[in-house]
Design a protein around this motif. Structure first.
Motif, short mmCIF file in Angstrom:
data_model
loop_
_atom_site.label_atom_id
_atom_site.label_comp_id
_atom_site.label_asym_id
_atom_site.label_seq_id
_atom_site.Cartn_x
_atom_site.Cartn_y
_atom_site.Cartn_z
N GLN A 1 18.57 28.91 46.31
CA GLN A 1 19.07 28.60 47.50
C GLN A 1 18.80 29.56 48.80
N ALA A 2 18.73 30.77 48.56
CA ALA A 2 18.33 31.75 49.39
C ALA A 2 16.91 31.75 49.80
N GLN A 3 16.00 31.41 48.61
CA GLN A 3 14.65 31.27 49.00
C GLN A 3 14.24 29.88 49.67
N LYS A 4 15.14 29.00 49.54
CA LYS A 4 14.95 27.61 49.96
C LYS A 4 15.28 27.90 51.51
N GLU A 5 16.30 28.55 51.80
CA GLU A 5 16.88 28.82 53.13
C GLU A 5 15.63 29.64 53.81
N GLU A 6 15.29 30.87 53.19
CA GLU A 6 14.18 31.53 54.00
C GLU A 6 12.98 30.74 54.03
N ALA A 7 12.74 29.82 52.99
CA ALA A 7 11.38 28.89 53.36
C ALA A 7 11.62 28.23 54.55
N ALA A 8 12.84 27.33 54.65
CA ALA A 8 13.28 26.66 55.73
C ALA A 8 13.21 27.53 57.16
N ARG A 9 13.53 28.66 57.35
CA ARG A 9 13.49 29.65 58.32
C ARG A 9 12.07 29.86 58.81
N GLU A 10 11.04 30.26 57.60
CA GLU A 10 9.65 30.31 57.82
C GLU A 10 9.19 29.19 58.39
N ILE A 11 9.63 28.04 57.70
CA ILE A 11 9.06 26.45 58.50
C ILE A 11 9.39 26.51 59.83
N GLU A 12 10.57 26.84 60.06
CA GLU A 12 10.98 26.69 61.40
C GLU A 12 10.41 27.55 62.33
N LYS A 13 10.20 28.73 62.04
CA LYS A 13 9.57 29.81 62.87
C LYS A 13 8.19 29.27 63.02
N GLN A 14 7.33 28.89 61.93
CA GLN A 14 5.98 28.33 62.09
C GLN A 14 6.18 27.24 62.93
N LYS A 15 6.72 26.24 62.83
CA LYS A 15 7.03 25.26 63.73
C LYS A 15 7.02 25.40 65.04
N GLN A 16 7.73 26.54 65.41
CA GLN A 16 8.00 26.99 66.66
C GLN A 16 7.05 27.53 67.31
#
Length: 143
Positions: free
Chosen positions: A100-115
């Motif tokens: 779950q932590a890795q999934k959340e980290e990946a989601a944050r990273e994806i959001e960051k890359q999206k921004q």
């Protein structure tokens, strides 16, 4: 018919002496040996019965100990299985938390890359818009 002289009492005396001698020499030792043998058989039989009783008591005691050892072994196995289940459940929960932590980290990273991609895209859009305006209106009017 019968002659009653000294032979009859002498024969009776001989018979009595022979009976006494046979009794003293043959019958008493033979009776003693037979009595000793009977005593030996009785004592051996009693010892054998005692040993059989001890063996049966030991067998019962050993069977009780074996049953108790089996029960303890089953309890130990059950406790070990329960402990293994607890450990497995704990590890599974930990792995799920990590996932779950890795999934959340990946989601944050994806959001960051999206921004970042949106900012970069916005800059490119601005640059392309300027180029289009420059081409359409000319470079002097746009600035």
């Amino acid at each position: 018919m019968f002659d009653f002289d000294a032979t009859l009492p002498f024969m009776a005396l001989q018979f009595v002496i022979l009976a006494v001698l046979l009794n003293a020499i043959f019958y008493k030792p033979l009776g003693k040996v037979l009595d000793e043998r009977a005593d030996y058989i009785r004592t051996t039989e009693a010892e054998a019965k005692e040993r059989i009783a001890k063996a049966e008591a030991l067998a019962k005691e050993y069977e009780t100990q074996i049953a108790e050892a089996r029960k303890q072994a089953q309890e130990i196995i059950a406790a070990a299985q329960a402990e293994a289940k607890k450990i497995a459940d704990r590890k599974i929960a930990e792995a799920q938390r990590e996932a779950q932590a890795q999934k959340e980290e990946a989601a944050r990273e994806i959001e960051k890359q999206k921004q970042e991609a949106l900012r970069e895209l916005e800059q490119q859009v601005d640059a392309l818009s300027r180029q289009i305006l420059d081409k359409l209106l000319g470079p002097e009017l746009v600035r």
